[in-house]
Structure formats: structure tokens, C-alpha cells
Design a protein around this motif. Sequence first.
Motif, short mmCIF file in Angstrom:
data_model
loop_
_atom_site.label_atom_id
_atom_site.label_comp_id
_atom_site.label_asym_id
_atom_site.label_seq_id
_atom_site.Cartn_x
_atom_site.Cartn_y
_atom_site.Cartn_z
N MET A 194 0.84 -1.19 0.00
CA MET A 194 0.00 0.00 0.00
C MET A 194 0.88 1.25 0.00
N ASP A 195 0.64 2.15 -0.93
CA ASP A 195 1.36 3.42 -0.95
C ASP A 195 0.74 4.38 0.06
N ILE A 196 1.58 5.22 0.67
CA ILE A 196 1.18 6.04 1.81
C ILE A 196 1.65 7.48 1.58
N LEU A 197 0.84 8.44 2.02
CA LEU A 197 1.24 9.84 2.02
C LEU A 197 1.23 10.37 3.45
N VAL A 198 2.37 10.85 3.91
CA VAL A 198 2.48 11.50 5.22
C VAL A 198 2.59 13.00 4.97
N ILE A 199 1.74 13.77 5.64
CA ILE A 199 1.73 15.21 5.45
C ILE A 199 2.47 15.88 6.60
N GLY A 200 3.49 16.68 6.26
CA GLY A 200 4.29 17.38 7.26
C GLY A 200 5.75 17.35 6.88
N THR A 214 5.35 2.53 -1.58
CA THR A 214 6.05 3.81 -1.62
C THR A 214 5.49 4.73 -0.54
N ILE A 215 6.38 5.34 0.23
CA ILE A 215 5.98 6.32 1.23
C ILE A 215 6.31 7.70 0.68
N TYR A 216 5.30 8.52 0.52
CA TYR A 216 5.48 9.91 0.09
C TYR A 216 5.38 10.80 1.34
N ALA A 247 -5.34 15.93 -4.78
CA ALA A 247 -5.13 15.55 -6.18
C ALA A 247 -3.92 14.62 -6.31
N PHE A 248 -2.85 14.92 -5.59
CA PHE A 248 -1.66 14.07 -5.64
C PHE A 248 -1.98 12.67 -5.12
N ALA A 249 -2.67 12.59 -4.00
CA ALA A 249 -3.00 11.29 -3.41
C ALA A 249 -3.90 10.48 -4.33
N LYS A 250 -4.86 11.15 -4.98
CA LYS A 250 -5.74 10.45 -5.92
C LYS A 250 -4.95 9.97 -7.13
N ASP A 251 -4.10 10.84 -7.66
CA ASP A 251 -3.32 10.50 -8.85
C ASP A 251 -2.40 9.31 -8.61
N ARG A 252 -1.79 9.27 -7.41
CA ARG A 252 -0.85 8.18 -7.09
C ARG A 252 -1.54 6.97 -6.47
N LYS A 253 -2.87 7.03 -6.37
CA LYS A 253 -3.65 5.93 -5.80
C LYS A 253 -3.15 5.55 -4.40
N VAL A 254 -2.92 6.57 -3.61
CA VAL A 254 -2.45 6.38 -2.24
C VAL A 254 -3.54 5.70 -1.41
N ALA A 297 -12.72 13.64 -0.94
CA ALA A 297 -12.12 13.15 -2.18
C ALA A 297 -11.99 11.63 -2.17
N SER A 298 -12.71 10.97 -1.24
CA SER A 298 -12.74 9.51 -1.13
C SER A 298 -11.38 8.91 -0.77
N LEU A 299 -10.62 9.63 0.04
CA LEU A 299 -9.33 9.13 0.51
C LEU A 299 -9.46 8.66 1.95
#
Length: 442
Positions: free
Chosen positions: A1-7, A27-29, A56-63, A85-87
Motif C-alpha cells: 500500500m502506498d502512503i502519504l504523510v503530510i508534514g 512507496t511512502i510519500y 489531487a496528488f494522493a488520488k493520482d498516485r492511488k495512495v 475526495a474519497s481518501l
Amino acid sequence: MDILVIGGGGREHAICWSLSKSPKAGTIYCAPGNAGIAQVAECVPIEVSEFDRLAAFAKDRKVGLVIVGPDDPLAAGIVDVLEAASLRVFGPRRNAAEIEGSKTFMKDLLHKYGIPTAAYRKFDQHAEALAYLRTQPLPVVIKADGLAAGKGVTVAYSVEEAELALADIMLARVFGDSGSRVVIEEFLEGQEMSILAFVDGETVRAMPAAQDHKPIFDGDRGPNTGGMGTYSPLSHIDPAIIHEAVETIVKPTALALVSEGRPFTGVLFAGLMISPDGKPKTIEFNARFGDPETQVVLPRLRSDLLDIFLAATEGRLEEAEIEWSDEAAVCVVLASGGYPGAYPQGVPIEGLEDGEAAEAARAEAAPAEAEAQIGEGRGLVFHAGTARDADGRLVTAGGRVLNVVGLGGSIAEARAAAYARAAKIRFAGKQNRTDIAAKALV
């Protein structure tokens, strides 16, 4: 599972580092990240305030999962935007994050539900606040209502200091709109304690307690900061007191938020004071991982952090496996000269590689035991305010620059490891407290 951490601070580095150990993590973003986070995640040049771009980034990368680190975007409703945004997001919605975003909301909530906290009054007019302030015994605590990067609290020991703090907040607006209202509280004496907890509505899974050091100078002197160091566990505090704090403060607050139609999902952080008679009271609540508490708590986590995040977002936190190491951890913050006031940026950092080489050699010598071995005085460095300049050099990029964490079989061993590692790191103007965790050794 790809992940986005904000900060992009030390807390987010610790989160990314912990997630990188999960076999389920792809992938961890990290947006925007920093120079240290780039070692374990792919940094994305999007600021934490750019909600639509992040979505938009999270949707595009299917996070598959987004984790929000800082307080400002939570208070501003980033989780609501991302969920729309259904995330899938780990973090509280705006109405639940108000427990940190407004001190008056937090104090009123605790008062309504009988949760232990200091006596207080709230004001939105300077004249009324000033009149009340002049009737209060000293010392007295003055707090800006909104978020102020951990610096909106003054413990005033004189009338002059109290009046100046009030004027700075309400008239000079040094904290902007966060100072449109103030809370004036009674001063609580005792030992501070931080309890972070994974929360999913009514389910509360407390993490090991930690103790922060807010003032800039040794002996808890000087202005407050975002935190100059912390340690865990609190072996000098009776476990019964920690249990009482969870049962009488943290759990009831989660239930109160549910009762108010503001169910909380994420990390609920209670800043507490233990009075001389051993009774815990609430100083503050935060709606996210603490910084730098996270940097000593997550290295003690034996379970998969990603599994815990997913369990919370899926409403099954109660059944999640959460195990902790007996290891001790001490974090020493290295800060820029001038912090928490004005400070330079772009100052070259040297000596970090020496410690990294030593840790790499240790891991190579005993790879199977490198992560789990206790008593060897090993260490970690989490980047808080760092960047790479045009020549690729590591430079300072914030007030709090590096979080040096020592690990060991006792607080004494962990503390020695942290300070030994910190001494190897050099940059002009470097400042740090020399008494982190000293209270635990008395």
C-alpha cells in the motif's frame, strides 16, 4: 500500500521511519518532507496548507492511506477535504480537532464533563481580561486561544510579566487571530507528563507515557518552545498515576467528543500535570502525535504502525495488536541560535555522518539484533528543520533542527547515548539543553 504523510518535521520523520519498517508499506510519500525524511520516503514539494493539491496528488498516485502530522491543517479541516475526495485518512476531522484548535473549547468541554483540569476564565476583551488578571494570585498562566506553534503560553511570575503577555496576545496580536481570545488559568505545580493515545471513537489505546521539556534553557527557564527534548518511559512515576490519567482524563475526553457529535479518530495527546499529592490534571489536549514525544515513543513500538493506522480508520482499533519494548528512549533537540526568537537558516551542518557510520557498522556487525538489542546505547537522528542547499550540503532550515534519540536498557544509558551522538553534530549557533531526562535520574 502506498502512503502519504503530510508534514515536514521531526515527528513526520519518525512516522515515516516507523512506517518504512512495515512489510505492507509500498512507496511512502511525504509532503513537503525534509532532508532526513528523504532517506526513507519520497519527498513531494506540496505545502501542508495546499489541501486541494494534496488531495489531487494522493488520488493520482492511488495512495491507500494519508497520515496528517501537524496541527494547523487538522484545525483547518484537511481531513474533511481529503475524505470528501474519497481518501482514507488517519487524523481527526475539523470538529474533533477543535480540542486543540481552541483552548476555550477544550476547557469548556472538560468542565462540562467533569474531567480534571485547572480552574480558568476565558475572555475576548482585553480590558475585561486585564481586570480579572489583576485579581489573580501569582504565578498565573495566560494562553492564546488558538494555535501558536507551542509558544502561546506564558507562566507569569509578576504582574508586569502577566500584563505584558496579555497585551502581546490581545493587543499586539503576536499570534495573529489565535490571540482573539485568551484563557487565564490557575498555575498548577508538579511534574508534567504526556500521554499519547491511538483513538477510534470510544476506543482508546494509550501509548507509553513521556515527559517533555518546553522551556528553552536548563532548569526549565526561559520562554516556551515547541519542545527541547523528551524521554520515555517515566520509571520515576508510579504506574498507578499513569493508569489514573488514562482512565479519568484521556478515555472520558474521547467519550465526551463522541457525546458532542465530534467522534475522534487519530492520536489524542494529553498534556498533564501531576500534583504533589499524585493527582493528574489536564494542561492541554492536542489532536495529533506530539513533537518531540513521537520521537521517543515510536522507536519503542514493536508492532506494525501501519496495521494500527488501518485498524483505527476501519473502526477496529480495539482488536489491533499493539506491543511496546521495555527499552528506554531519550530525545535531545538541537536548535538554531536565537530560537525560539529569530534565527538564521542555511547554516551548514557537520558531524552527522560520524554517528551514522557508527550505527551502520553496529548494524552490520549484528544485523539480526540491531533493532531489538537493549542496553547497547544505540541511537537515531530524526530531522526537524533541515534542507539541502544548491551544493547538496545539509543545512539548517528551522528553529528546531535535529532530534537526537538515544536508546538503551535504562534512561541513564539512553541519555548517555543521546548526548554522545549530539556532541558529534556541529553547526554555528547550535544550542541544546543539557538536562533532558535528568528528573528521571534523581
